[in-house]
Design a protein around this motif. Sequence first.
Motif, short mmCIF file in Angstrom:
data_model
loop_
_atom_site.label_atom_id
_atom_site.label_comp_id
_atom_site.label_asym_id
_atom_site.label_seq_id
_atom_site.Cartn_x
_atom_site.Cartn_y
_atom_site.Cartn_z
N LEU A 31 10.24 65.57 1.01
CA LEU A 31 8.85 65.98 0.75
C LEU A 31 8.30 66.87 1.85
O LEU A 31 7.10 67.09 1.93
CB LEU A 31 7.97 64.72 0.62
CG LEU A 31 8.41 63.70 -0.42
CD1 LEU A 31 7.50 62.48 -0.38
CD2 LEU A 31 8.42 64.31 -1.81
N ALA A 32 9.18 67.42 2.70
CA ALA A 32 8.74 68.17 3.87
C ALA A 32 9.32 69.58 3.85
O ALA A 32 10.36 69.85 4.46
CB ALA A 32 9.16 67.44 5.15
N PRO A 33 8.67 70.51 3.16
CA PRO A 33 9.17 71.89 3.14
C PRO A 33 8.98 72.58 4.48
O PRO A 33 8.16 72.17 5.30
CB PRO A 33 8.31 72.55 2.06
CG PRO A 33 7.02 71.77 2.10
CD PRO A 33 7.43 70.35 2.39
N ILE A 34 9.71 73.65 4.69
CA ILE A 34 9.54 74.46 5.90
C ILE A 34 8.25 75.26 5.74
O ILE A 34 8.07 75.96 4.74
CB ILE A 34 10.74 75.39 6.10
CG1 ILE A 34 12.01 74.56 6.34
CG2 ILE A 34 10.50 76.34 7.26
CD1 ILE A 34 13.28 75.38 6.36
N PRO A 46 12.95 66.78 10.08
CA PRO A 46 12.45 67.41 8.85
C PRO A 46 11.18 66.80 8.29
O PRO A 46 10.34 67.49 7.73
CB PRO A 46 13.62 67.27 7.88
CG PRO A 46 14.83 67.25 8.75
CD PRO A 46 14.40 66.50 9.98
N MET A 47 11.00 65.50 8.42
CA MET A 47 9.83 64.87 7.82
C MET A 47 8.53 65.27 8.53
O MET A 47 7.44 65.05 8.00
CB MET A 47 9.98 63.34 7.80
CG MET A 47 10.10 62.68 9.14
SD MET A 47 10.51 60.90 9.03
CE MET A 47 9.02 60.23 8.33
N MET A 91 0.24 63.08 8.04
CA MET A 91 0.33 63.19 6.59
C MET A 91 -0.62 64.27 6.08
O MET A 91 -1.34 64.09 5.09
CB MET A 91 0.02 61.84 5.95
CG MET A 91 0.91 60.71 6.45
SD MET A 91 0.40 59.08 5.83
CE MET A 91 1.46 57.99 6.81
N ASN A 92 -0.63 65.42 6.74
CA ASN A 92 -1.63 66.45 6.45
C ASN A 92 -1.44 67.13 5.10
O ASN A 92 -2.35 67.79 4.61
CB ASN A 92 -1.67 67.49 7.57
CG ASN A 92 -0.32 68.12 7.84
OD1 ASN A 92 0.66 67.42 8.10
ND2 ASN A 92 -0.26 69.44 7.81
N LEU A 93 -0.27 66.99 4.49
CA LEU A 93 -0.09 67.54 3.15
C LEU A 93 -0.69 66.64 2.08
O LEU A 93 -0.99 67.11 0.98
CB LEU A 93 1.39 67.75 2.85
CG LEU A 93 2.11 68.91 3.51
CD1 LEU A 93 3.51 69.06 2.93
CD2 LEU A 93 1.33 70.21 3.37
#
Length: 299
Positions: free
Chosen positions: A41-44, A86-87, A274-276
Amino acid sequence: MPSIQARLMNKIASITVKSYKGSGAGFVRRFRLVTGASNLLAPIPKGLKFKKGELGGVPGEWLIPPNPRGALLYIHGGAFVAGHPPMYRPFCGALAKALGFSVFMADYRLAPENPFPVPLEDCIAAFEALVKDTPAGEPIFVAGDSAGGNLSLAVLQHAVKRKLPAQGGLLISPATDMRRLSPSIEGNDATDSMLSAHIIEHAANLYLCGADPADERASPLLGKLKGLPPLMVTASESECLLDDSVRLRDAVKQVGGEIELLTRPGMPHIWPTMNLALPEAKEDLAKIIRFFSPLLKSI
């Protein structure tokens, strides 16, 4: 009142993490499974250069903005036994963009295969290499969450001891005392959606592997706090580790240090990362940036 998103995250954390009641080996498997799933769930982040690399022999990931003006070492959480860079790409990417910093997310070795002090030694090695590689005069920050908050504080204390530059620190729900003496560990056991006294005990035992929990490298609350750079600390009012942050704030203020503690009711552990997903995290990211912005101008 926490947002709908925060309440949903609390339920997810309760099911995937807090529900664990078993042995140490199962605890490691559960945490590694949950953090591994989080990577998906963690895109670049867009607008940043991404590359894998290493610092001081420690592997990790870089997020680099155009024309960087400083550097930040990010030390991930995961109860000392799990977690991966990555997370944290969305959160560290937001920091990189807002501060204009190159961010290195260290993939330090984990317990129980590599117990204390190995994870700290890796983080110190990465920090010292970052200092060496950062142009003179550019600010260097250290940040981390949960177990990574513990390691970040210990790295900053190492920097003070060795007279290495560090202009600020961000500690998100840090575990500062491996003796587990904070009253909130038991007092908030029922309200913390992610952690429990049982989980914290397992994490401490697996990390220390028989080492003295009063060793100031393991419990940086017991180490030298005078001379630390300005710190921002965040903690949920509902979490077990709340008093690890409160006690740190009080101790730093007692020696004349600069520290700001940001708390919110009803938030999950490490909510600012968890800013997204959480509107509260987006709001508090702006507060974090406001805290550190004056430090950039003072260099």
